[in-house]
Design a protein around this motif. Structure first.
Motif, PDB file in Angstrom:
ATOM      1  N   UNK A   1     -36.496 -25.872  68.263  1.00  0.00           N
ATOM      2  CA  UNK A   1     -35.306 -25.761  67.422  1.00  0.00           C
ATOM      3  C   UNK A   1     -35.670 -25.422  65.977  1.00  0.00           C
ATOM      4  N   UNK A   2     -36.696 -26.080  65.448  1.00  0.00           N
ATOM      5  CA  UNK A   2     -37.100 -25.824  64.065  1.00  0.00           C
ATOM      6  C   UNK A   2     -37.589 -24.387  63.901  1.00  0.00           C
TER       7      UNK A   2
ATOM      8  N   UNK B   1     -30.185 -27.466  72.514  1.00  0.00           N
ATOM      9  CA  UNK B   1     -31.267 -28.122  73.244  1.00  0.00           C
ATOM     10  C   UNK B   1     -31.120 -29.640  73.167  1.00  0.00           C
ATOM     11  N   UNK B   2     -31.820 -30.336  74.039  1.00  0.00           N
ATOM     12  CA  UNK B   2     -31.738 -31.800  74.135  1.00  0.00           C
ATOM     13  C   UNK B   2     -33.107 -32.352  74.497  1.00  0.00           C
ATOM     14  N   UNK B   3     -33.504 -33.445  73.833  1.00  0.00           N
ATOM     15  CA  UNK B   3     -34.772 -34.069  74.186  1.00  0.00           C
ATOM     16  C   UNK B   3     -35.166 -35.152  73.202  1.00  0.00           C
ATOM     17  N   UNK B   4     -36.359 -35.680  73.407  1.00  0.00           N
ATOM     18  CA  UNK B   4     -36.871 -36.745  72.548  1.00  0.00           C
ATOM     19  C   UNK B   4     -37.756 -36.177  71.446  1.00  0.00           C
TER      20      UNK B   4
ATOM     21  N   UNK C   1     -28.630 -26.194  67.640  1.00  0.00           N
ATOM     22  CA  UNK C   1     -28.198 -27.591  67.694  1.00  0.00           C
ATOM     23  C   UNK C   1     -29.154 -28.373  68.581  1.00  0.00           C
ATOM     24  N   UNK C   2     -29.571 -29.530  68.110  1.00  0.00           N
ATOM     25  CA  UNK C   2     -30.455 -30.425  68.870  1.00  0.00           C
ATOM     26  C   UNK C   2     -29.729 -31.738  69.103  1.00  0.00           C
ATOM     27  N   UNK C   3     -29.650 -32.155  70.358  1.00  0.00           N
ATOM     28  CA  UNK C   3     -29.013 -33.428  70.715  1.00  0.00           C
ATOM     29  C   UNK C   3     -30.069 -34.410  71.193  1.00  0.00           C
TER      30      UNK C   3
ATOM     31  N   UNK D   1     -25.238 -19.773  72.907  1.00  0.00           N
ATOM     32  CA  UNK D   1     -25.494 -18.554  73.674  1.00  0.00           C
ATOM     33  C   UNK D   1     -26.561 -18.804  74.737  1.00  0.00           C
ATOM     34  N   UNK D   2     -27.372 -19.866  74.516  1.00  0.00           N
ATOM     35  CA  UNK D   2     -28.455 -20.179  75.452  1.00  0.00           C
ATOM     36  C   UNK D   2     -28.733 -21.676  75.380  1.00  0.00           C
ATOM     37  N   UNK D   3     -29.045 -22.275  76.522  1.00  0.00           N
ATOM     38  CA  UNK D   3     -29.423 -23.688  76.612  1.00  0.00           C
ATOM     39  C   UNK D   3     -30.918 -23.764  76.898  1.00  0.00           C
ATOM     40  N   UNK D   4     -31.645 -24.540  76.082  1.00  0.00           N
ATOM     41  CA  UNK D   4     -33.089 -24.683  76.283  1.00  0.00           C
ATOM     42  C   UNK D   4     -33.421 -26.116  76.680  1.00  0.00           C
ATOM     43  N   UNK D   5     -34.127 -26.268  77.796  1.00  0.00           N
ATOM     44  CA  UNK D   5     -34.536 -27.576  78.306  1.00  0.00           C
ATOM     45  C   UNK D   5     -36.022 -27.539  78.642  1.00  0.00           C
ATOM     46  N   UNK D   6     -36.633 -28.725  78.726  1.00  0.00           N
ATOM     47  CA  UNK D   6     -38.039 -28.785  79.126  1.00  0.00           C
ATOM     48  C   UNK D   6     -38.240 -29.802  80.250  1.00  0.00           C
ATOM     49  N   UNK D   7     -39.398 -29.702  80.870  1.00  0.00           N
ATOM     50  CA  UNK D   7     -39.754 -30.628  81.935  1.00  0.00           C
ATOM     51  C   UNK D   7     -40.231 -31.975  81.423  1.00  0.00           C
TER      52      UNK D   7
END
Length: 322
Positions: free
Chosen positions: A42-43, A8-11, A53-55, A131-137
């Motif tokens: 992620x937690x 996943x990726x975010x602030x 993994x968090x970017x 295995x999966x990508x998680x994103x948010x708006x």
């Protein structure tokens, strides 16, 4: 072979919150924590035993160190953070309420390190390592560069056949409904799993009616493999592409802190989905959301015993592995 269950990726921001009964206007002390939709997910997943993994982009200062260190402590892989020598971490302030006075949130995140980053700072190939990508708006609303990184990750993931979950998570303080709907529509159309709150579906796309009707409206518009509609105290439902509907009532809870409950729900659902069980994901999601609301802070800091009881109640045979 994928190195992670979820990427996943975010602030993630620094959170300053008042104690119950105190106001920001007069408080002399505040609690310090961290919070961000993607890292909250992620937690929770890491505490369920998943490899996550968090970017992000963080400044080399005490706040950046606090964010990365706390996520690592909960088992999240932070090696994909892009560190910068200049800039700031976003901050938000929680003026903790009690009925009938609502909790109020004040943001101080404009110009944060992630908002002003270069799209080249994050390698889109990271999307192919899970295995999966998680994103948010939320992330695309922060800046054009964050929107571009989100699009690149999504493109890389879908091109590699990686399932993508997208949580609409509309934030009215970041952008207008029109801007959000226009930006998020093409992203939602690429989602394997689409999470959306009942209110967000109405605000962004004018969908109304019963929860089933709203979920069908989202499914017809974006065609995800699974549409997940959350409805607060009314529970949640999931609609699969073949027309199967799963429903789950909310779990009664004495609320301590609602912030992060939706992220805990998403983590629970993804945990079940990764085991190939949508119904389990829905059951686990509502239970994790309820447990999260008993804990102060954004993060679902749950013990192994809490999680084991939650898994057993949801009917899971999954064992936590650390």
């Amino acid at each position: 072979m994928a190195g992670y269950d979820v990427v996943t990726f975010g602030e993630t921001m620094i959170r300053f919150s008042t104690a119950p009964g105190e106001r920001l206007e007069t408080a002399t002390t505040v609690e310090i924590g961290i919070g961000g939709a993607e890292s909250n997910v992620a937690v929770a997943l890491a505490r369920l035993g998943r490899r996550v993994a968090w970017a992000s982009v963080l400044p080399r200062n005490p706040f950046g160190a606090r964010i990365a260190g706390e996520l690592r402590r909960h088992g999240v892989d932070t090696t994909h953070i892009h560190w910068v020598d200049q800039g700031r971490a976003g901050v938000y302030y929680l003026d903790t309420g009690a009925a009938p006075r609502p909790t109020q949130v004040l943001y101080d995140r404009a110009g944060s390190a992630i908002a002003v980053c270069n799209p080249e700072d994050i390698d889109p190939a990271l999307a192919t390592r899970g295995r999966l990508l998680h994103l948010t708006g939320i992330t695309p609303a922060l800046s054009p560069s964050c929107a571009e990184i989100t699009r690149r990750l999504l493109t890389a993931g879908t091109a590699a056949g990686i399932p993508v979950s997208i949580d609409v998570n509309y934030r009215s303080r970041l952008w207008t409904p029109k801007a959000a709907a226009e930006t998020l529509a093409p992203l939602c159309s690429e989602a394997t799993i689409l999470f959306c709150g009942r209110n967000d579906a109405g605000t962004l796309w004018g969908l109304s009616g019963s929860d089933e009707e709203v979920a069908r409206g989202l499914a017809e518009r974006f065609d995800p493999a699974v549409t997940v509609l959350t409805a607060g105290a009314d529970g949640a439902l999931a609609l699969t592409r073949d027309g199967t509907i799963y429903r789950e009532p909310a779990v009664p809870v004495d609320v301590i802190d609602r912030v992060g409950a939706g992220d805990a729900f998403a983590a629970g659902f993804l945990h079940g989905y990764l085991d190939g069980d949508v119904a389990l994901g829905l059951r686990l999601g509502v239970r994790l959301a309820a447990l999260k609301m008993t804990v102060r802070g954004d993060l679902a800091v749950l013990s192994d015993d809490d999680i084991a009881a939650c898994l057993a109640d949801a009917g899971s045979s999954h064992t936590i592995v650390r």
